[in-house]
Design a protein around this motif. Structure first.
Motif, short mmCIF file in Angstrom:
data_model
loop_
_atom_site.label_atom_id
_atom_site.label_comp_id
_atom_site.label_asym_id
_atom_site.label_seq_id
_atom_site.Cartn_x
_atom_site.Cartn_y
_atom_site.Cartn_z
N ILE A 119 0.86 -1.17 0.00
CA ILE A 119 0.00 0.00 0.00
C ILE A 119 0.91 1.24 0.00
O ILE A 119 1.75 1.37 0.88
N SER A 124 -3.53 5.33 2.96
CA SER A 124 -4.44 4.46 3.72
C SER A 124 -5.54 5.28 4.38
O SER A 124 -5.26 6.25 5.09
N ALA A 201 0.10 0.08 6.45
CA ALA A 201 -0.02 1.54 6.39
C ALA A 201 1.29 2.21 6.75
O ALA A 201 2.03 1.76 7.63
#
Length: 308
Positions: A119, A124, A201
């Motif tokens: 990610i 996030s 994250a």
């Protein structure tokens, strides 16, 4: 005398034949009864377990594969090689023919591994009780990713599945609600996916909460409160930005100085996170007003164009 002996033999033969006939009849009746009992047990065993939640989504295989191929068609460069058929088989192996209250993290570990991907930092976006609004925002802005916008979340968002010990191994009639048993497939899967999303994250992360809920915007029992917040890494996450949104025309039950937000801030501070909070984050509120342009709450810019 010979005729009397012959008559006696015939009587004995008749009695013997009658006995054999009775024995055969008894055996036939016993077989019929045993067959009926066995058939009854088999029919009874084919009855699926009954639960309070909705059953497995029809055409589950086709939906999962379609979403998988569709997501990869748009973002394959970001994700690398992903095998949609293996992903489907991994999901099926995790629950088929199993009691849906006995799901384990080990069941879903292969699926998580197959579907995981990095990610990007500062992307996030977590949420609680803002499902429609947060996904309307991510679809319109494309600046952030919720769990449901990731490859894993996208494939399984909004669908349900559970197994059953009887044939065909999938229960299409009902599945356990989360409140019925802790180890149900949906609960185990989404808690694992949420944990993985939180662990990935980095940078600045956002969380969108609902300030119009009377019971409080932050709930420690929610997935965000019980899973995601506890798996954010203070060494990777530099700041947590809270967006506290209120429904257009709805009650403003809580602000950034409210009780549950203070509770959330305390939890984050204890874990050494930097925190900011903003009531009605403007880009999201403007998006709300697209659907409610004439509401008084949406007259945000009326004075900005007026001459001083």
């Amino acid at each position: 005398m010979p005729s009397q002996r012959g008559s006696a033999r015939r009587r004995q033969r008749g009695v013997l034949l009658a006995g054999i006939a009775i024995l055969l009849l008894a055996l036939v009746l016993a077989a019929v009864l045993a067959s009926a009992l066995t058939r009854g047990k088999k029919e009874e065993s084919l009855e699926p377990l009954r639960w309070q939640g909705r059953g497995t989504t029809r055409n589950l295989r086709e939906i999962v594969l379609g979403r998988c191929y569709g997501y990869l068609a748009e973002r394959r460069a970001e994700l690398g090689d992903k095998d949609c058929l293996k992903i489907w088989e991994s999901l099926k192996d995790a629950f088929i023919h199993k009691n849906p209250c006995n799901a384990t993290t080990e069941d879903y570990q292969p699926l998580m591994k197959l579907a995981s991907h990095p990610i990007p930092c500062n992307k996030s976006l977590f949420w609680s009780k803002t499902n429609d609004l947060v996904h309307l925002y991510t679809k319109s802005s494309r600046r952030f990713l919720t769990l449901e916008d990731t490859f894993l979340g996208y494939m399984f968002d909004g669908i349900s599945w559970c197994g059953d010990p009887s044939a065909p191994g999938i229960n299409y009639e009902s599945c356990p609600k989360w409140s019925e048993c802790e180890g149900n497939p949906g609960s185990v899967f989404w808690k694992m996916a949420s944990k993985m999303f939180a662990e990935a994250a980095c940078g600045v992360v956002q969380v969108m909460l609902n300030g119009s809920i009377e019971t409080g915007a932050f709930r420690s029992s929610s997935i965000f409160g019980s899973v995601e917040i506890l798996n954010l890494n203070p060494d990777k996450v530099s700041e947590v930005q809270i967006w506290l949104m209120h429904d257009i025309g709805g009650p403003q039950s809580e602000s950034c100085s409210g009780y549950s937000i203070k509770k959330l801030k305390n939890i984050l501070e204890e874990r050494n996170f930097k925190i900011t909070c903003e009531d009605n984050y403007r880009p999201v509120q403007l998006l709300q007003c697209v659907h409610n342009p004439d509401h008084p709450d949406c007259s945000l810019c009326t004075n900005s164009t007026e001459a001083p």
